[in-house]
Each structure stands twice: as C-alpha cells, then as structure tokens.
Scaffold this motif. Structure first.
Motif, PDB file in Angstrom:
ATOM      1  N   GLY A 166      -0.290   7.802  -5.141  1.00 11.80           N
ATOM      2  CA  GLY A 166       0.309   6.739  -4.350  1.00 11.80           C
ATOM      3  C   GLY A 166       0.147   6.962  -2.859  1.00 11.80           C
ATOM      4  N   ILE A 167       0.371   8.196  -2.409  1.00  6.93           N
ATOM      5  CA  ILE A 167       0.256   8.488  -0.971  1.00  6.93           C
ATOM      6  C   ILE A 167      -1.191   8.366  -0.507  1.00  6.93           C
ATOM      7  N   VAL A 168      -2.126   8.889  -1.307  1.00  9.67           N
ATOM      8  CA  VAL A 168      -3.543   8.806  -0.932  1.00  9.67           C
ATOM      9  C   VAL A 168      -4.000   7.352  -0.906  1.00  9.67           C
ATOM     10  N   SER A 169      -3.606   6.570  -1.912  1.00 12.17           N
ATOM     11  CA  SER A 169      -3.989   5.150  -1.955  1.00 12.17           C
ATOM     12  C   SER A 169      -3.446   4.386  -0.755  1.00 12.17           C
ATOM     13  N   ALA A 170      -2.262   4.781  -0.302  1.00 10.08           N
ATOM     14  CA  ALA A 170      -1.637   4.092   0.830  1.00 10.08           C
ATOM     15  C   ALA A 170      -2.481   4.165   2.090  1.00 10.08           C
ATOM     16  N   GLN A 171      -3.215   5.258   2.243  1.00 10.36           N
ATOM     17  CA  GLN A 171      -4.011   5.412   3.466  1.00 10.36           C
ATOM     18  C   GLN A 171      -5.133   4.381   3.534  1.00 10.36           C
ATOM     19  N   GLY A 172      -5.627   3.962   2.375  1.00  7.06           N
ATOM     20  CA  GLY A 172      -6.653   2.919   2.361  1.00  7.06           C
ATOM     21  C   GLY A 172      -6.107   1.570   2.802  1.00  7.06           C
ATOM     22  N   LEU A 173      -4.831   1.307   2.501  1.00  6.66           N
ATOM     23  CA  LEU A 173      -4.224   0.032   2.907  1.00  6.66           C
ATOM     24  C   LEU A 173      -4.098  -0.084   4.414  1.00  6.66           C
ATOM     25  N   LEU A 174      -4.162   1.038   5.099  1.00  3.58           N
ATOM     26  CA  LEU A 174      -4.065   1.021   6.556  1.00  3.58           C
ATOM     27  C   LEU A 174      -5.200   0.213   7.179  1.00  3.58           C
ATOM     28  N   LEU A 175      -6.277   0.001   6.422  1.00  5.33           N
ATOM     29  CA  LEU A 175      -7.465  -0.657   6.963  1.00  5.33           C
ATOM     30  C   LEU A 175      -7.519  -2.152   6.682  1.00  5.33           C
TER      31      LEU A 175
END
Length: 422
Positions: free
Chosen positions: A142-151
């Motif tokens: 979940g935390i790793v996937s969240a970083q992609g949403l930053l874009l």
C-alpha cells in the motif's frame, strides 16, 4: 495464505486502501510544504506531530474500543482522517498542518489497533504467522503503491488531497460490511520501562534509536527530495525504495536471525544502514546511488525492528512478552517523535545532507552499542531463542502481541515435537 485471504479479504482490502491513503498523505505534505515555502524545521514539526498523535492513539484506542466497540471506533476515526485530509490544502499553515497531523496520527493508530485485533480474530494457531506476513505485505504494498499516485495530479492543487481522503473513506466499507464477527478485545498492561531497561538494555536503546530513523524515513524523505531538487517522479521512486528494501530483506534477515547470535546480526545490519547513509551523504547527487542507499537503509532499518523485538523476548518469560510489547512501542514512539525534529534542525543548519547524517549517526550508534553489549552478557543459544516474526515499525501493541503469541505457539510446538522424538 490463500485460506487466510479468502476468509479475510475484505479486511485486507480495507487495510490496503488505508495504507495507500496514509502513504500518499505523508509524501504529499513533504512536497506541498516545499511549494508553500515552509521552512525545513517547520516541516519537521509537522512530521513529528504525526508520531505524537500515533503514540497517544496506541495508548488510548484500547480503552475507546472497550467502551464503544470496534465498529464505532473504526468508522469514527476513519471519518476524521478523511476530513483532515481535505482540510490540508484549505489551511496551508504549519500550525494547522501540525494539529492535523496529530489528529491523523491518533486516528490511524486507533484504526490499526482495531484492524489488527480483527486480524488476530480471523487467524488461528496454525495460520497466525501467515496472517502477520500477509498483513505486513499489504502494508508495504500500500505504501509503495501510494508513491505512484503522487504523479497523477499537480501537488499544488487539491486533487492529490482528495484521493487519499476518498481512499480512506471507502476503506472501512469492505471491513464493516464483511461477515467477520467483532472480536473480543483485551491487551496486557505494559511492563514498566525501568524493568524493561534492566531486562534488555540493547532492545530498549535500539527501539529508541530506530524510532528516530523510521520517523526520518516516513516523515522527512520527501522534504529532503524537495530540498535537493529532485523531480516529482524521482521523489516518488526515492520514497518507494525505502519500503521496497524493507519488503524484500525482511524475511532473509529473519531467517538468519534464528540461527545466530542476534546481537551480531543487529550490529552488522545497523552498521550496513549507517554505511548506506554515509554513501548517500557523499554520493547522493547521483540518483541511482541515492535509490540504492534508500533501498539498503529501508531494507536494514525495518527488519531491525522485528530483530530487536525478538532479541528482547529472548530474556522474557512467555507471560511477560505481551506486557513488554507495550513498553517497546512506547520507547519507539518517543524516538519517532524526536526523530523529525532533530533531523529538521540539522538539515536547516547543515543543509539537506543533514538528513542522511542523522540516519548515519543513529544507526552507527546502534551498531556500536550492540558491540558493547556483547561484552556485557553471554549470547543466548540459538535453540533457546524465540521465533522471529516480521512486524512493521509502525505496528501498535496489538500487532506485537499477535506476533508474540505466534512466537510462543511456535516455541511450544517445537518443544512438544522434541519431547515426542525423545
């Protein structure tokens, strides 16, 4: 693993959405704070506030659950999280953000306590270890996937704040609508800190230092990225690298820890993290080296949490392990509150590389203290140690108690098997 997922998929889906929301808001605030012109120290106060709220929530949530029940606590706290996330861009001031982070930290802690007790209820003695492993994988993913949403949107606008708010809002729907029964809830009274210090000085000191390191990773990584001029995609990859390392190295280090003097492994792993931070401090202008260093630091510091818990348990009776978990979480939480504050002050005084300087100092100090403790106490024989159980550094006392229960069950099963063979 498949049996656990099929019986508790709604719970893990809700947790995944929660972790995506939490992981995105932490990184997003670091980026948005740079856009708003907040100073490094102001951002360190904002980031530290989360851990102050989290520590308070982990101690107060059990009583809230006993009074009104899991469902009401979960729904109320998740609603508060969603509301605060929407308010961040509307109240772009360091004081407002710090207060919001206290509330969010408190609420996430309570939500985790609730969810972790549900996980414990959904598992039995045969699959509790797998349930814990799946929980940790869900958290990391979940935390790793969240970083992609930053874009997906401009961090100077509102959309990126709406996304985690929506994710958190819908996260409790699958949990509350599932057919899983509401679990009974009880936690052990924490062991006195003084007594815990006497039982395991290395465990206590390590948890304190590690709290500062973990808080720096979770709270200040995006702030560092903004100060050194990383692009948004680079910040996303940089933050994700910490958690990818934690996910991939947790189990190999755990397997090794059950077969050697844990103090030696703690010393080596902490030294590896310190060296990784030093490399980033000197050569961090090369992005590929920065990513590799973040991977090493995350891959060593997060497993150290579980290592220190397991090492402390080696000196405890099974009946005392659950009580000790509350003390360890408290010590780690105090370190986590101080970590961003010290990191932010050093970064403001010495520049962005102060971020890695603090991590290097804390990890090398832990390695040195582990080496010193090896001269003060004989090692515990490998066959007498408790089982290593992977736990995230953001775990509440409930998750630690579940992990300890699994370790005790494993030890009892091994003892029964040895008795039968004899």
């Amino acid at each position: 693993m498949g049996q656990i997922l099929s019986s508790a998929w709604a719970l893990f889906l809700g947790l995944m959405l929660l972790m995506v929301g939490n992981g995105l808001q932490g990184t997003l605030l670091g980026v948005r704070g740079e856009i708003e012109g907040f100073s490094t120290f102001q951002m360190s106060v904002v980031m530290s506030a989360y851990f102050a709220g989290f520590l308070g929530g982990s101690r107060m949530a059990p009583e809230m659950i006993r009074r009104v029940g899991h469902v009401r606590v979960f729904a109320a706290l998740a609603s508060l999280i969603s509301a605060v996330l929407i308010l961040y861009p509307a109240l772009a001031h360091p004081v407002a953000w710090a207060l919001g982070r206290v509330v969010i930290g408190f609420c996430f802690s309570g939500v985790y306590v609730t969810a972790e007790s549900w996980i414990n209820n959904a598992a039995d003695n045969e699959n509790r270890g797998k349930a814990l492993s799946l929980y940790m994988i869900v958290q990391m993913t979940g935390i790793v996937s969240a970083q992609g949403l930053l874009l997906v949107a401009d961090p100077s606008g509102y959309v990126l704040f709406v996304i985690p708010s929506v994710l958190v809002s819908i996260s409790f729907a699958p949990i509350l609508l599932s057919i899983s029964p509401t679990p009974a809830f009880d936690t052990a009274k924490p062991l006195a800190i003084k007594e815990l210090l006497e039982l395991s000085p290395l465990g206590c000191m390590g948890m304190f230092l590690l709290g500062g390191v973990f808080a720096a990773q979770f709270g200040m990584a995006a702030v560092y990225g903004g100060e050194v001029g990383l692009t948004l995609p680079q910040i996303s990859l940089f933050v994700a690298s910490f958690y990818l390392g934690a996910l991939l190295l947790q189990y190999p280090l755990g397997w090794i820890s059950d077969r050697m003097d844990r103090r030696v492994l703690i010393m080596l792993v902490a030294a590896g993290a310190g060296v990784g931070a030093c490399v980033a401090m000197v050569f961090g202008m090369r992005f590929e080296i920065l990513l590799a260093s973040a991977f090493v630091i995350g891959g060593t510091s997060n497993p150290l949490y579980s290592l220190l818990v397991a090492y402390t348990n080696d000196f405890l009776e099974p009946d005392d392990m659950a009580a000790a978990s509350g003390g360890l979480v408290f010590i780690n939480g105090v370190g986590a509150i101080m970590g961003p504050l010290i990191t932010g002050w050093v970064m403001q005084v010495s520049g962005p590389q102060g971020y890695f300087l603090i991590i290097a100092v804390l990890m090398l100090a832990l390695a040195a203290y582990a080496a010193y403790r090896m001269t003060q106490r004989p090692p515990v024989a490998a066959e007498d140690t408790t089982a290593y159980t992977p736990v995230m550094a953001s775990a509440t006392p409930v998750a630690l108690e579940v992990a300890l229960e699994y370790a005790i069950d494993s030890a009892n099963e091994e003892e029964d098997a040895q008795n039968e063979s004899n």
